[in-house]
Design an enzyme around this catalytic site. Sequence first.
Site, PDB file in Angstrom:
ATOM      1  N   ARG A 232      -1.532  18.436   9.350  1.00  0.00           N
ATOM      2  CA  ARG A 232      -2.574  19.029   7.987  1.00  0.00           C
ATOM      3  C   ARG A 232      -1.528  19.996   7.079  1.00  0.00           C
ATOM      4  O   ARG A 232      -1.526  20.550   6.172  1.00  0.00           O
ATOM      5  CB  ARG A 232      -3.546  19.340   8.051  1.00  0.00           C
ATOM      6  CG  ARG A 232      -4.359  17.972   9.045  1.00  0.00           C
ATOM      7  CD  ARG A 232      -6.136  17.981   8.307  1.00  0.00           C
ATOM      8  NE  ARG A 232      -6.135  17.479   9.254  1.00  0.00           N
ATOM      9  CZ  ARG A 232      -7.494  18.045  10.607  1.00  0.00           C
ATOM     10  NH1 ARG A 232      -6.998  19.101  10.070  1.00  0.00           N
ATOM     11  NH2 ARG A 232      -7.922  17.203  11.112  1.00  0.00           N
TER      12      ARG A 232
ATOM     13  N   HIS B 163      22.697   7.991  -7.071  1.00  0.00           N
ATOM     14  CA  HIS B 163      20.512   7.783  -7.569  1.00  0.00           C
ATOM     15  C   HIS B 163      21.453   8.014  -9.007  1.00  0.00           C
ATOM     16  O   HIS B 163      21.078   7.575  -9.981  1.00  0.00           O
ATOM     17  CB  HIS B 163      19.601   8.740  -7.094  1.00  0.00           C
ATOM     18  CG  HIS B 163      19.336   9.579  -7.901  1.00  0.00           C
ATOM     19  ND1 HIS B 163      17.990   8.780  -7.830  1.00  0.00           N
ATOM     20  CD2 HIS B 163      18.294   9.834  -9.373  1.00  0.00           C
ATOM     21  CE1 HIS B 163      16.897   8.504  -9.354  1.00  0.00           C
ATOM     22  NE2 HIS B 163      17.233   9.873  -9.329  1.00  0.00           N
TER      23      HIS B 163
ATOM     24  N   GLU C 110       1.335  15.453 -12.703  1.00  0.00           N
ATOM     25  CA  GLU C 110       1.829  14.062 -13.443  1.00  0.00           C
ATOM     26  C   GLU C 110       0.829  13.181 -14.807  1.00  0.00           C
ATOM     27  O   GLU C 110       0.717  12.305 -14.317  1.00  0.00           O
ATOM     28  CB  GLU C 110       3.461  13.188 -13.033  1.00  0.00           C
ATOM     29  CG  GLU C 110       4.572  11.891 -14.023  1.00  0.00           C
ATOM     30  CD  GLU C 110       5.585  11.619 -13.040  1.00  0.00           C
ATOM     31  OE1 GLU C 110       5.987  12.215 -12.328  1.00  0.00           O
ATOM     32  OE2 GLU C 110       5.259   9.291 -13.126  1.00  0.00           O
TER      33      GLU C 110
ATOM     34  N   LYS D 107       7.129  16.720  -5.912  1.00  0.00           N
ATOM     35  CA  LYS D 107       7.036  16.074  -5.399  1.00  0.00           C
ATOM     36  C   LYS D 107       7.908  15.281  -3.887  1.00  0.00           C
ATOM     37  O   LYS D 107       8.941  15.570  -4.082  1.00  0.00           O
ATOM     38  CB  LYS D 107       7.842  14.934  -5.999  1.00  0.00           C
ATOM     39  CG  LYS D 107       7.101  14.520  -7.848  1.00  0.00           C
ATOM     40  CD  LYS D 107       7.379  12.914  -8.801  1.00  0.00           C
ATOM     41  CE  LYS D 107       7.238  13.103  -9.833  1.00  0.00           C
ATOM     42  NZ  LYS D 107       7.683  12.253 -10.829  1.00  0.00           N
TER      43      LYS D 107
ATOM     44  N   ASN E 258      10.483  11.140 -16.451  1.00  0.00           N
ATOM     45  CA  ASN E 258      11.035   9.429 -15.730  1.00  0.00           C
ATOM     46  C   ASN E 258      12.143   9.060 -16.745  1.00  0.00           C
ATOM     47  O   ASN E 258      12.137   8.239 -16.572  1.00  0.00           O
ATOM     48  CB  ASN E 258       9.765   8.845 -15.714  1.00  0.00           C
ATOM     49  CG  ASN E 258       9.160   9.566 -14.767  1.00  0.00           C
ATOM     50  OD1 ASN E 258       9.394   9.584 -13.400  1.00  0.00           O
ATOM     51  ND2 ASN E 258       7.339   9.084 -14.476  1.00  0.00           N
TER      52      ASN E 258
ATOM     53  N   GLU F 271      21.310  13.958 -14.454  1.00  0.00           N
ATOM     54  CA  GLU F 271      19.972  14.487 -13.798  1.00  0.00           C
ATOM     55  C   GLU F 271      20.038  15.646 -15.468  1.00  0.00           C
ATOM     56  O   GLU F 271      19.108  16.090 -15.889  1.00  0.00           O
ATOM     57  CB  GLU F 271      18.971  15.470 -12.681  1.00  0.00           C
ATOM     58  CG  GLU F 271      18.940  13.906 -11.986  1.00  0.00           C
ATOM     59  CD  GLU F 271      17.263  13.096 -12.503  1.00  0.00           C
ATOM     60  OE1 GLU F 271      17.215  13.745 -13.372  1.00  0.00           O
ATOM     61  OE2 GLU F 271      17.596  12.202 -11.529  1.00  0.00           O
TER      62      GLU F 271
ATOM     63  N   HIS G 196      14.929   6.465 -15.698  1.00  0.00           N
ATOM     64  CA  HIS G 196      14.047   6.366 -13.731  1.00  0.00           C
ATOM     65  C   HIS G 196      13.705   4.930 -14.137  1.00  0.00           C
ATOM     66  O   HIS G 196      13.128   4.207 -12.924  1.00  0.00           O
ATOM     67  CB  HIS G 196      13.508   7.036 -13.396  1.00  0.00           C
ATOM     68  CG  HIS G 196      14.243   8.517 -13.201  1.00  0.00           C
ATOM     69  ND1 HIS G 196      15.065   9.436 -14.618  1.00  0.00           N
ATOM     70  CD2 HIS G 196      14.837   9.036 -11.980  1.00  0.00           C
ATOM     71  CE1 HIS G 196      15.980  10.593 -13.848  1.00  0.00           C
ATOM     72  NE2 HIS G 196      14.998  10.676 -12.142  1.00  0.00           N
TER      73      HIS G 196
ATOM     74  N   LYS H 222      12.964  21.888 -15.733  1.00  0.00           N
ATOM     75  CA  LYS H 222      12.242  20.846 -15.159  1.00  0.00           C
ATOM     76  C   LYS H 222      11.207  21.622 -14.946  1.00  0.00           C
ATOM     77  O   LYS H 222      10.034  21.096 -14.993  1.00  0.00           O
ATOM     78  CB  LYS H 222      12.979  20.411 -14.410  1.00  0.00           C
ATOM     79  CG  LYS H 222      12.404  20.193 -13.184  1.00  0.00           C
ATOM     80  CD  LYS H 222      12.275  18.408 -12.040  1.00  0.00           C
ATOM     81  CE  LYS H 222      11.288  17.876 -11.545  1.00  0.00           C
ATOM     82  NZ  LYS H 222      12.047  17.453 -10.445  1.00  0.00           N
TER      83      LYS H 222
ATOM     84  N   HIS I 100      15.849   4.102 -10.862  1.00  0.00           N
ATOM     85  CA  HIS I 100      15.143   3.019 -10.252  1.00  0.00           C
ATOM     86  C   HIS I 100      14.979   1.612  -9.411  1.00  0.00           C
ATOM     87  O   HIS I 100      15.204   1.823  -8.511  1.00  0.00           O
ATOM     88  CB  HIS I 100      13.597   3.875 -10.020  1.00  0.00           C
ATOM     89  CG  HIS I 100      13.383   5.240  -9.290  1.00  0.00           C
ATOM     90  ND1 HIS I 100      11.997   5.940  -9.974  1.00  0.00           N
ATOM     91  CD2 HIS I 100      14.483   6.013  -8.817  1.00  0.00           C
ATOM     92  CE1 HIS I 100      12.083   6.618  -8.600  1.00  0.00           C
ATOM     93  NE2 HIS I 100      13.763   7.199  -8.321  1.00  0.00           N
TER      94      HIS I 100
ATOM     95  N   ARG J 153       4.727  15.634 -18.103  1.00  0.00           N
ATOM     96  CA  ARG J 153       5.380  15.661 -16.943  1.00  0.00           C
ATOM     97  C   ARG J 153       6.382  14.295 -16.367  1.00  0.00           C
ATOM     98  O   ARG J 153       7.382  13.925 -16.180  1.00  0.00           O
ATOM     99  CB  ARG J 153       5.052  15.887 -15.345  1.00  0.00           C
ATOM    100  CG  ARG J 153       6.186  15.721 -14.360  1.00  0.00           C
ATOM    101  CD  ARG J 153       5.440  16.201 -12.801  1.00  0.00           C
ATOM    102  NE  ARG J 153       6.664  16.118 -12.195  1.00  0.00           N
ATOM    103  CZ  ARG J 153       6.356  16.682 -10.324  1.00  0.00           C
ATOM    104  NH1 ARG J 153       5.482  17.415 -10.636  1.00  0.00           N
ATOM    105  NH2 ARG J 153       7.930  16.495 -10.024  1.00  0.00           N
TER     106      ARG J 153
END
Lengths: 344, 344
Positions: free
Chosen positions: B105, B247, B216, B127, B224, B169, B227, B206, B231, B220
């Site tokens: 955990r 990427h 998000e 993330k 994206n 980025e 993206h 960022k 993506h 935030r």
Amino acid sequence: MSINKVSILKSVDQNTFEGLKGYTSLAVIVDENTKRDCYPIVKDLLPEHLLIEVVSGEENKNLQTCQHIWHELTNAGFDRKAAVLDLGGGVIGDMGGFCASTYKRGVDFWQMPTTLLSQVDASVGGKLGIDFGKLKNHIGVFRIPDMVLVYPEFIKTLPQNELRSGFAEVIKHCLIADADHWKTVSAKPLTEQDLTTIIPHSINIKDGVVTSDPTEKGLRKILNYGHTIGHAIESYLLDIPGRKLLHGEAIAIGMIAEAYLSVKFTGLKEEELKEIQEYILSVYGKVEILESDLEHLYAYLLQDKKNSGKKLSFSLLSKIGDCTFDQFIEWNEIEEAIRYYIAL
Amino acid sequence: MSINKVSILKSVDQNTFEGLKGYTSLAVIVDENTKRDCYPIVKDLLPEHLLIEVVSGEENKNLQTCQHIWHELTNAGFDRKAAVLDLGGGVIGDMGGFCASTYKRGVDFWQMPTTLLSQVDASVGGKLGIDFGKLKNHIGVFRIPDMVLVYPEFIKTLPQNELRSGFAEVIKHCLIADADHWKTVSAKPLTEQDLTTIIPHSINIKDGVVTSDPTEKGLRKILNYGHTIGHAIESYLLDIPGRKLLHGEAIAIGMIAEAYLSVKFTGLKEEELKEIQEYILSVYGKVEILESDLEHLYAYLLQDKKNSGKKLSFSLLSKIGDCTFDQFIEWNEIEEAIRYYIAL
């Protein structure tokens, strides 16, 4: 203020699931038992939903079943504003909650526990996860459910051995935090207990402890009383044919062995040990543990999440109704405590 | 105040890893590249540790590799007070962070990003996750690393195409939040960029965005930009022989197509689109996308984590240096934007 959102329901009706209407999609996770016994009671009250069925049993609380759940959510196009309702016992709650908490980095989830064990224990406090190999709850996260709906009526659908399993946590909550309630509970056999009283009482104790220490840095550890030895026994016997125990049956053994350690290390009185042991044996009977099991149990104990380095960590009673934590005990003492149980 | 603990290092020495000494155990996760190029630089400065090697590449960012990592931690007897140091690019950071966040955990973890992409993007913001089937980052959690050590010297070990991937980025951060810096950056080819300036600048942008909206819910989402389409292209081409993109190469395409949508829907000027497109093409060249790819891309777009119900969510520019979010766009418009790129 409590961090847990728990609602104890006298009945279920059109309003019970009102809060689930705002989500883009809803999945309801069941096993074959809750599908048969509980789902029919709530089915028509729920918003439109996807039913995901998994096979019951701790042996299926694993990554493979998670993959099945994640696939179902994915195939149905569930987005981040979807929700999951876990309708089942501890296995469904722990695993369904873990799947929800990790699907697209987390969607909301509700717990609707259907066993005594999950109503008084697993659903409150946000411990989620799955077993990994034979290690219980080895992979998981902490996350408080967005709602926990406790409907004691569900308990009526339980087999007697499941009821008895859950009752071990009721006993534990009394032993660690409420001597008066222990007197009331221990005066009666399981069949004569008043569930409508003991369920809210048990939830209250757990809620208070968890709220004061959500991620188990300190006080929350008292909830582990009986669980260090109990978990090792449960894990070890899990797939030995004919010897598998339910969670509470293993914890019952753990509570006796750890009460023995409590006499030795934290000041529990000899007569309190006798009182605890007599009541627990009257409810659970005696389970056969063998000399040859000891070395295996040691291996499981070493994997306990509560350990720090090579030390084995215990929560022990200073008296009935009061519990200490961070008691580090050597294996030879633990072995003696298990042998004490064996010799009863 | 920032929620991210980021330290930008001019050098590494005995003090760099001081904070890792308090843990009961330490695992360092590397791939074959960082084991060769980066690990020797830090090896003797680190406390005693277990080295866990995984195979590089997005195609290995999956549950199978996680099981390998969890097994290694388990077999070495790591407890809850152990820590993990992820020494690698985005794949190692996302996956190693996810494994640490779910092992018993959650244990503490540090990120030491070794690529430009992970230094300016993946390591900041919490993330974490893995791919599921072909779906990128489909299973994961949000959790801020306990420390991020950014050592720009590592970038020197990078192949040129990896550097260029990370630079996408940097471009994005300028386009969504800093028009002045865009002017500086877009005046020079990649080979002439000053990395010691653009890395901290990008991290700052960022960090500011993520701190104001960690999970998000709103702002935030501007991160994206590029993206949504990017993506889908990256996922779709991932295992088509000979067409796989890094990427940033996919995000570069996404930024052009989404700048086209920005002209149509959020007020970006036609000449700004041209400016963006010219610079991006000068760095990344043109990638062939086929008519027959479109239907596949649509299928991937529908799985985007940012969607809500059947709506496709975009973050679009209102001008260079300013970005909006929650723009819901229909497929026929998206198709037109991708066709615009195809026709360039």
